[in-house]
Design an enzyme around this catalytic site. Structure first.
Site, PDB file in Angstrom:
ATOM      1  N   ARG A   1      -8.200   2.903  -4.929  1.00  0.00           N
ATOM      2  CA  ARG A   1      -9.114   3.521  -3.963  1.00  0.00           C
ATOM      3  C   ARG A   1      -9.215   4.899  -4.451  1.00  0.00           C
ATOM      4  NH1 ARG A   1      -9.873   5.567   1.223  1.00  0.00           N
ATOM      5  NH2 ARG A   1      -7.451   6.011   1.433  1.00  0.00           N
ATOM      6  N   LYS A   2      -8.448   5.818  -4.002  1.00  0.00           N
ATOM      7  CA  LYS A   2      -8.090   7.187  -4.010  1.00  0.00           C
ATOM      8  C   LYS A   2      -6.831   7.776  -4.553  1.00  0.00           C
ATOM      9  CE  LYS A   2     -11.452   8.839  -0.513  1.00  0.00           C
ATOM     10  NZ  LYS A   2     -11.627   9.696   0.527  1.00  0.00           N
ATOM     11  N   GLY A   3      -5.891   7.185  -3.897  1.00  0.00           N
ATOM     12  CA  GLY A   3      -4.374   7.282  -4.556  1.00  0.00           C
ATOM     13  C   GLY A   3      -3.970   8.900  -3.983  1.00  0.00           C
TER      14      GLY A   3
ATOM     15  N   GLY B   1       2.010   2.179  -3.215  1.00  0.00           N
ATOM     16  CA  GLY B   1       2.151   2.986  -4.612  1.00  0.00           C
ATOM     17  C   GLY B   1       2.457   1.555  -5.599  1.00  0.00           C
TER      18      GLY B   1
ATOM     19  N   HIS C   1       7.191  -7.498  -1.958  1.00  0.00           N
ATOM     20  CA  HIS C   1       6.940  -6.732  -0.921  1.00  0.00           C
ATOM     21  C   HIS C   1       8.066  -7.275   0.101  1.00  0.00           C
ATOM     22  CE1 HIS C   1       3.236  -5.138  -2.201  1.00  0.00           C
ATOM     23  NE2 HIS C   1       2.509  -6.100  -2.209  1.00  0.00           N
TER      24      HIS C   1
ATOM     25  N   LYS D   1       0.781  -1.041  -0.067  1.00  0.00           N
ATOM     26  CA  LYS D   1       0.086  -0.108  -0.039  1.00  0.00           C
ATOM     27  C   LYS D   1       1.056   1.416  -0.192  1.00  0.00           C
ATOM     28  CE  LYS D   1      -3.410  -0.973  -0.674  1.00  0.00           C
ATOM     29  NZ  LYS D   1      -3.729  -1.397  -2.039  1.00  0.00           N
TER      30      LYS D   1
END
Length: 337
Positions: free
Chosen positions: A302-304, A83, A144, A81
Site C-alpha cells: 500500500r504505502k509502507g 512489515g 503470525h 501488518k
C-alpha cells in the site's frame, strides 16, 4: 514446488489417527470459544488469550501437534501488518546472498511469501505438515502466531531455531490492517467502517490480537533468550535499513565479510528489498486471486510509510490508542518510540 501452485490447490490428504485426533480436538474446542465478528470473511475466536480465525486456530493446532522443528529453522514472526513482506524479503536475501545474482534475483520474479512459507497457512491448506517437512534446510518460515502459541518444541531451551520479529506503532498497524481488511472483504459486503474496526482493535479483537500482548510476548522472549529471538522495530528499520540488515545477519550467524562490505552487498540488499523496488515488480502488481489463496500479491503493498495514521485517525482516536499503549506497556521496559 512454487508457493503459487501450492496455494492454488487443496491436497487430497487422508489423515492418519494422529491427525484425526487433532481435527477432533478442533471440532470439540471451537463451539466452546467466545466469538467476535471478523474484519473480513470469518469470525474470530478467543483462544488462550488471543483472537484467531478458524484458519489460524486449526493451523495452530496442527502445528503444535505435528510440526517437527529443525535446529536450522529461521522463523519470521510478526503481528499482521507490521512489515511481514519486507522482513521476509530481507531475511531471504541475507541468508541466500551467495546463491543468487542481484541482477536476476528470485525477488524480481516472486513475492516474498512464495520464498518464506507461511507456517500455519501451509499446514492448514495441506491438511498436514508434510509440505513443510519436505522443504530443504535451512527452512525459512513465517508465522503470525503469538509467542505463547508457538509450539514449545520451537521455543524451549532445547531448540536452536531462531525468530526474527518486527513490530510497529499500533496507530499505523491499525490503519494498515483496516485498509487490508477492506481489500479482502467479499464484493457483496460493505466496507468495514473505520469506527467499527477501531473499536474492535482497541478491545484486542483483531486477527492474532490483542496487538500489544502479541508484541510483549516476543519482547519478553527476546530479553530472556536473545540468541533465539531478535526483536526489531519497523520505524528503526525504515530509518537505518543497512544497520538492520547487518544486525539480522549477525543474529543468524552469517555476518557480512569485509569483502562483502567493500562490494556494498548490504546496500544492494536494502535496495532490492525496498518498498519502491518490490512494489514495482510485475509479479507484485498482480491483482489476481484464486479460491485457494484469496489474497493477491498487490494486496501486500500500500504505502509502507511511517506515520500515515495522521491521514485517517482523529486526534481523539490517536489519543485513545496512545493511552491504551501506555497502559499496556507500563512497567515492561518497552516503548514504540
Amino acid at each position: 514446488m512454487e508457493a503459487s501452485k501450492f496455494f492454488s490447490r487443496m491436497e487430497e490428504f487422508e489423515p492418519d489417527e494422529g491427525y484425526q485426533k487433532t481435527y477432533r480436538s478442533f471440532d470439540e474446542v471451537l463451539p466452546s470459544l467466545p466469538p467476535s465478528k471478523g474484519w473480513w470473511l470469518d469470525q474470530l475466536f478467543h483462544y488462550q488469550g488471543f483472537w484467531l480465525s478458524t484458519f489460524a486456530l486449526r493451523g495452530s493446532m496442527l502445528l503444535n501437534d505435528h510440526f517437527k522443528p529443525r535446529p536450522t529453522d529461521i522463523i519470521v514472526a510478526t503481528s499482521p501488518k507490521c512489515g511481514t513482506t519486507w522482513l521476509r524479503a530481507l531475511v531471504f536475501s541475507i541468508v541466500n546472498r551467495h546463491s543468487f545474482d542481484f541482477s536476476d534475483h528470485p525477488l524480481s520474479k516472486m513475492n516474498p511469501q512464495e520464498l518464506v512459507f507461511f507456517l500455519e497457512g501451509a499446514i492448514y491448506i495441506d491438511g498436514s505438515t508434510s509440505f513443510i517437512d519436505g522443504l530443504p534446510s535451512p527452512r525459512l518460515l513465517s508465522t503470525h502466531l503469538p509467542y505463547s502459541l508457538v509450539p514449545k518444541s520451537m521455543t524451549d531451551d532445547t531448540s536452536d531455531c531462531r525468530f526474527v520479529y518486527i513490530c510497529r506503532d499500533p496507530k499505523d498497524v491499525f490503519i494498515s490492517k483496516w485498509h487490508f481488511a477492506n481489500k479482502l472483504r467479499a464484493k457483496d459486503l460493505p466496507p468495514i467502517a473505520l469506527e467499527e474496526a477501531f473499536d474492535s482493535f482497541c478491545k484486542g479483537a483483531s486477527h492474532y490480537g490483542p496487538f500489544w500482548d502479541h508484541v510483549l510476548g516476543y519482547w519478553k522472549a527476546s530479553l530472556e533468550s536473545p540468541k533465539k529471538v531478535l526483536f526489531l522495530k519497523y520505524e528503526d528499520v525504515k530509518k537505518q535499513p543497512s544497520d538492520c540488515v547487518r544486525k539480522v545477519a549477525e543474529f543468524l550467524e552469517v555476518p557480512f565479510s569485509p569483502e562483502e562490505e567493500s562490494k556494498e552487498i548490504v546496500e544492494e540488499i536494502v535496495k532490492l528489498c525496498s518498498f519502491e523496488n518490490m512494489s514495482n515488480q510485475e509479479v507484485n502488481k498482480n491483482a489476481t486471486r484464486n479460491s485457494g489463496r484469496p489474497i493477491s500479491n498487490s494486496d501486500f503493498f500500500r504505502k509502507g510509510e511511517v506515520g500515515d495514521w495522521v491521514n485517517h485517525l482523529s486526534p481523539q482516536m490517536a489519543e485513545a490508542l496512545d493511552q491504551i499503549t501506555e497502559q499496556k506497556l507500563q512497567g515492561t521496559g518497552f516503548n514504540f518510540r
